[in-house]
Design a protein around this motif. Structure first.
Motif, mmCIF file in Angstrom:
data_model
loop_
_atom_site.group_PDB
_atom_site.id
_atom_site.type_symbol
_atom_site.label_atom_id
_atom_site.label_comp_id
_atom_site.label_asym_id
_atom_site.label_seq_id
_atom_site.Cartn_x
_atom_site.Cartn_y
_atom_site.Cartn_z
ATOM 1 N N LEU A 53 0.813 -1.215 0.000
ATOM 2 C CA LEU A 53 0.000 0.000 0.000
ATOM 3 C C LEU A 53 0.853 1.274 0.000
ATOM 4 O O LEU A 53 0.376 2.336 -0.369
ATOM 5 C CB LEU A 53 -0.931 0.018 1.217
ATOM 6 N N CYS A 64 -5.612 -0.590 -5.423
ATOM 7 C CA CYS A 64 -6.431 -1.761 -5.098
ATOM 8 C C CYS A 64 -7.798 -1.679 -5.777
ATOM 9 O O CYS A 64 -8.273 -2.647 -6.365
ATOM 10 C CB CYS A 64 -6.592 -1.856 -3.581
ATOM 11 N N MET A 78 -3.174 -7.326 0.476
ATOM 12 C CA MET A 78 -2.446 -6.094 0.773
ATOM 13 C C MET A 78 -1.256 -6.381 1.676
ATOM 14 O O MET A 78 -1.355 -7.188 2.608
ATOM 15 C CB MET A 78 -3.359 -5.097 1.491
ATOM 16 N N THR A 80 0.933 -4.109 4.157
ATOM 17 C CA THR A 80 0.816 -2.764 4.698
ATOM 18 C C THR A 80 1.615 -2.580 5.974
ATOM 19 O O THR A 80 1.693 -3.486 6.805
ATOM 20 C CB THR A 80 -0.670 -2.412 4.965
ATOM 21 N N GLY A 91 -8.839 -0.533 3.145
ATOM 22 C CA GLY A 91 -8.207 -1.354 2.119
ATOM 23 C C GLY A 91 -9.040 -2.556 1.745
ATOM 24 O O GLY A 91 -9.199 -2.884 0.559
ATOM 25 N N TYR A 99 -4.978 -9.163 4.111
ATOM 26 C CA TYR A 99 -3.846 -8.268 4.300
ATOM 27 C C TYR A 99 -2.825 -8.905 5.218
ATOM 28 O O TYR A 99 -3.136 -9.783 6.032
ATOM 29 C CB TYR A 99 -4.307 -6.934 4.881
#
Length: 232
Positions: A53, A64, A78, A80, A91, A99
């Motif tokens: 990200l 995204c 993701m 991050t 997100g 994530y």
């Protein structure tokens, strides 16, 4: 073998991910900027994307969104460094399926990728579930409300199909994670809550114009969820 894209501007991390994923017999495209990732997605179908990200050119959340629009069936994970819960929720709501927070363990990342690819598009016999004006076709992976298709992300469809199979029955959070993600899932259960919220919203938006009769997803605090059929 799956086709993966790594979107990571850090040379050390990007090179490590590319080499380790290639060792798992995957075809890997490594790009270092968001705009490049979007261009690649317009030309090549990917099974899974690892998306940092913190990109230098475009906000990762916007990337995204664009990747999800370009490739609705792709798994988006993701990467991050953002610790705040709201950042993660934004997100996920932008289209991500999962994530990992940096720093992450390479073993965990490889296991998570393997789990997502294994759950990607399950084979299923033709099975159509009709609940009021909602139709869920698990073989075609298609859902409609009053004859109009509802555009769902892969995990949203899987959640709907899983809940529809046990209409009016309580399904635990653990069972949903096991069935829709993976039995060895090690990620945050926040992912489940965000996908349920998005699924509710999409079904409601689809039903509103025509006043269609659809089932409701009921939250059972401390337990899970129930798809509740409309009154007869």
């Amino acid at each position: 073998m799956a086709r993966l894209m790594v979107v990571e501007d850090d040379e050390t991390i990007g090179a490590l991910l590319e080499s380790q994923l290639r060792m798992q017999d995957h075809e890997v495209t490594w790009v270092r900027a968001g705009r490049t990732a979007v261009r690649e997605a317009a030309m090549t179908e990917f099974d899974l994307v690892l998306l940092d990200l913190g990109l230098p050119d475009v906000d990762g959340v916007e990337v995204c969104r664009q990747l999800r629009q370009a490739q609705p069936g792709c798994v988006l994970v993701m990467l991050t460094a953002r610790q705040e819960e709201m950042d993660v929720v934004v997100g996920l709501d932008a289209g991500a399926d999962d994530y990992l927070t940096k720093p992450f363990g390479l073993t965990e990342l490889i296991a998570r990728v393997r789990a997502h690819l294994r759950r990607g598009v399950p084979a299923a016999p033709r099975h159509t579930i009709v609940i009021g004006d909602l139709v869920v076709d698990t073989a075609a992976r298609r859902s409609t409300v009053a004859g109009q298709e509802v555009k769902l992300r892969p995990k949203e469809f899987d959640l709907l199909a899983r809940l529809a199979e046990d209409l009016d029955a309580a399904v635990t959070r653990e069972q949903l994670i096991d069935d829709v993600w993976d039995i060895n899932w090690s990620g945050s259960t926040k992912t489940l809550d965000v996908h349920i919220a998005a699924l509710r919203s999409r079904l409601a938006e689809a039903a509103e114009p025509s006043g269609a009769v659809i089932p409701q997803i009921v939250t059972l605090r401390g337990h899970g969820y129930r798809l509740e059929g409309p009154p007869s």
